[in-house]
Design a protein around this motif. Structure first.
Motif: not given
Length: 311
Positions: A173-177, A117-123, A220-222, A226-229
Motif C-alpha cells: 500500500f501507499s508509502s506516502h500515506m 507499517s513498512q514491514l507489512l507493506r514490503i510483504i 486500493v493502495d490508498v 488508511w485502515y492498515t496504518v
C-alpha cells in the motif's frame, strides 16, 4: 515611608527572559541526550529500517513488468494530474513553553509505527506485483523495466534519489500515506492545537486524492493504507509504555529510569526547565510536591499522616 528601589529597565527584563530561555534549552538538551543515550539502539534500528524499506522498494522494481493500467474507480472520478505531487509535514519545536512530551520518546513511537507499517507493506508488494499506473511505469518508458544489476553496489545504493522517486511495483500500500497518517495520528494524540489537528486530517484526505489523481498509486493502495496504518498505530500504541504527560506539571522532568548526573536533583531540573530559579521558596514548594510539608520549621511527612501515624 518605604524606600523605593530603582525601576527595572526593559533591558534587564529582556536579559532575564533570555537567561530563562537559555536555562530551559540547556536542561531540555541535557534530558533529551540522556534519553538518547538509553534509547539510541532502538532509534538507530528504526532509522536503518528506512533504508531497508527503500532497498526493498528498489528490489521490487527489478521484478516490475509494465502492462495495461488496472480498472480503478478513483481514476474514473478524478482527472489525471501532471507530473506533480504535494506533501505536507507538521513539526513541533524542540523547546516550547508547554512542551508535553520527550522528543526522543516521541520519535521512538513514530519509528515503531513506521517500521511495523513498512514491514507489512514490503510483504504485500512482494506477494503480487501490479503494473505501475504512473507515466514512467508504462510500456515504452526506459524506467518501466530495469536491467539486471551489474553489481551488488548498484543495488545497495538504490540509485538515490532518482531510484526512490521513479520506482515501480511497490504499490500496495501507499508509502506516502504511511508517513502522513503516522504523523497525523501522532500529532492528534500529543499535539495541543485543535485547529492544527483538524487541518492535518484535512490535508491527509486531500493528499489521498492527489496521490490517486497523480496516478502514483491505485485507489486500493490508498484505501488499504488508511485502515492498515490506523490499526497498526492503535495496537502498537497499546503495547508501548505510555509517555509521561508533562503538561500538568505533576510529572518529573526526567523519567524514573534515567540516572541523575552531576549531582543535580531532578526537581531542580524541572524548575529550570520552566524558566524558574531554584531558590528557597521553590525548595519549600518542591517539598510539598514530594509529600513533605513545612510548618514553622517542623516538617511532617504526609505519608505518615495518610497511614494514620501520629507524632
Amino acid at each position: 515611608m518605604g524606600v523605593v528601589g530603582p525601576p527595572v529597565s526593559s533591558h534587564d527584563g529582556l536579559h532575564c527572559e533570555a537567561s530563562k530561555l537559555w536555562r530551559k534549552v540547556c536542561v531540555e538538551t541535557s534530558v533529551e541526550l540522556q534519553l538518547l543515550a538509553e534509547k539510541w539502539k532502538l532509534l538507530l534500528t528504526g532509522l536503518m529500517f528506512q533504508y531497508i524499506h527503500g532497498l526493498a522498494a528498489r528490489g521490487v522494481h527489478y521484478l516490475h513488468r509494465p502492462g495495461p493500467t488496472l480498472q480503478d474507480l478513483g481514476y474514473m472520478i478524478l482527472p489525471e494530474l501532471e507530473e506533480k505531487e504535494a506533501t505536507s509535514w507538521t513539526f513541533h519545536p524542540f523547546v516550547y513553553h508547554s512542551k508535553r512530551f520527550y522528543t526522543v520518546l516521541l520519535w521512538r513511537r513514530i519509528l515503531a509505527f513506521l517500521v511495523a507499517s513498512q514491514l507489512l507493506r514490503i510483504i504485500t508488494f512482494y506477494s503480487t506485483q501490479l503494473p505501475g499506473p504512473n507515466y514512467h511505469c508504462h510500456e515504452g518508458s526506459k524506467l518501466a523495466r530495469l536491467p539486471p544489476p551489474e553489481s551488488i553496489t548498484e543495488v545497495l545504493l538504490i540509485n538515490f534519489p532518482h531510484g526512490v522517486i521513479y520506482g515501480c511495483g511497490d504499490l500496495i500500500f501507499s508509502s506516502h500515506m504511511i508517513f502522513t497518517l503516522v504523523f497525523v495520528l501522532t500529532y492528534h494524540k500529543y499535539g495541543s492545537k485543535r485547529f492544527v489537528k483538524l487541518l492535518a486530517w484535512v490535508i491527509a484526505i486531500i493528499q489521498s486524492l492527489l496521490i490517486v489523481a497523480s496516478r502514483k498509486h491505485y485507489t486500493v493502495d490508498v484505501v488499504v493504507a488508511w485502515y492498515t496504518v490506523n490499526l497498526m498505530v492503535f495496537f502498537i500504541d497499546k503495547k508501548l509504555p505510555e509517555m509521561p504527560d508533562r503538561s500538568t506539571g505533576s510529572q518529573p522532568m526526567l523519567p524514573l529510569n534515567i540516572k541523575e548526573k552531576d549531582g543535580k536533583p531532578r526537581e531542580e531540573n524541572l524548575k529550570l526547565s520552566n524558566g524558574n530559579s531554584a531558590d528557597t521558596a521553590d525548595w519549600r514548594q518542591r517539598m510539598q510536591v514530594n509529600g513533605t510539608h513545612g510548618d514553622d520549621g517542623n516538617h511532617i511527612r504526609s505519608e505518615s499522616a495518610a497511614n494514620g501515624v501520629n507524632r
